[in-house]
Design a protein around this motif. Structure first.
Motif: not given
Length: 257
Positions: A144-162
């Protein structure tokens, strides 16, 4: 509109001023494979306004999910971003697409390379137990261009691992590599540049790409797809689709609307 179901929006999340996701009800008769897209849209006079959207949900889930960019003057996204729970949404009954596990030869590692909202079909694949049965590791790379734009993917991965069931798979087999181009971050640079230099593989502790063991899926901006296709072909990877499984596949229908 015989080819469309009318579903109900359940939840809307605005991740940034440019990105949002939403969930909707799912008709019990609607069937799809991980990585596919379908037409979604809104009523507009006699002809509905429709665009192709990847499904960011797994075949076993009872809700549909979509991840979208906001285009201020976009005919559809300018209206989609105003959705509220309870609103109707039109969903095509005939999903399609090339990002299917069956379009790849068997391998050891699966690289899912995305930019922007091209992440959506890979969310579907990362939620699919079959992907973990076919590959030892799944490497989800999101640029992505900016860090904030990664939030959706990071949320998905965290949910998957839990997740109660998928957590055991994701915790040991799913590797997540977010990167940005315009701000300081632990991973910085274009996806293709990080692969070309070997930095991405060094950071993950993995060997360089090898068509004997690695399989790749691409979904994102036209420039990323063109550059990555060139990189893969120079490394003797071959593109496949349909009844011709090969070492990498591309979603050609993707566009940031």
């Amino acid at each position: 509109m015989s080819n469309l179901n009318t579903e109900t929006v359940l939840e809307v999340r605005h991740w940034t001023d440019r990105l949002f996701s939403f969930t909707a009800t799912r008709d019990p008769a609607f069937r799809f494979k991980s990585g596919q897209f379908t037409m979604i849209g809104l009523p507009q006079g006699e002809r509905p306004l429709l665009r192709a959207y990847s499904l960011a949900c797994a075949p076993h889930e009872d809700q549909l999910e979509f991840f979208s960019i906001k285009v201020p003057d976009g005919p559809l996204t300018s209206r989609l971003q105003m959705l509220q729970p309870g609103d109707p949404i039109l969903v095509g009954r005939r999903p399609t697409g090339t990002l299917l596990l069956d379009n790849l030869k068997p391998g050891k590692r699966l690289y899912l390379l995305a930019t922007g909202t091209g992440l959506a079909p890979f969310v579907s694949i990362a939620k699919d137990p079959e992907a973990y049965e076919r590959f030892e590791h799944i490497i989800l790379v999101h640029g992505c261009r900016e860090v904030a734009e990664l939030a959706y993917g990071e949320d998905v991965v965290a949910a998957l691992k839990a997740h109660d069931f998928l957590g055991d798979y994701a915790s040991t087999q799913l590797l997540h590599y977010p990167t940005v181009t315009r701000e300081p971050f632990r991973n910085r640079g274009r996806v293709t540049d990080l692969m070309e230099s070997g930095q991405l593989f060094a950071d993950l502790g993995l060997p360089d790409l090898d068509p004997a063991f690695d399989r790749v899926m691409l979904c994102g901006s036209p420039q990323m797809i063109a550059d990555t296709r060139d990189l893969l072909e120079r490394r003797a990877f071959a593109e496949g689709a349909g009844h011709r499984p090969e070492t990498f596949v591309v979603e050609k229908a993707f566009a940031e609307r």
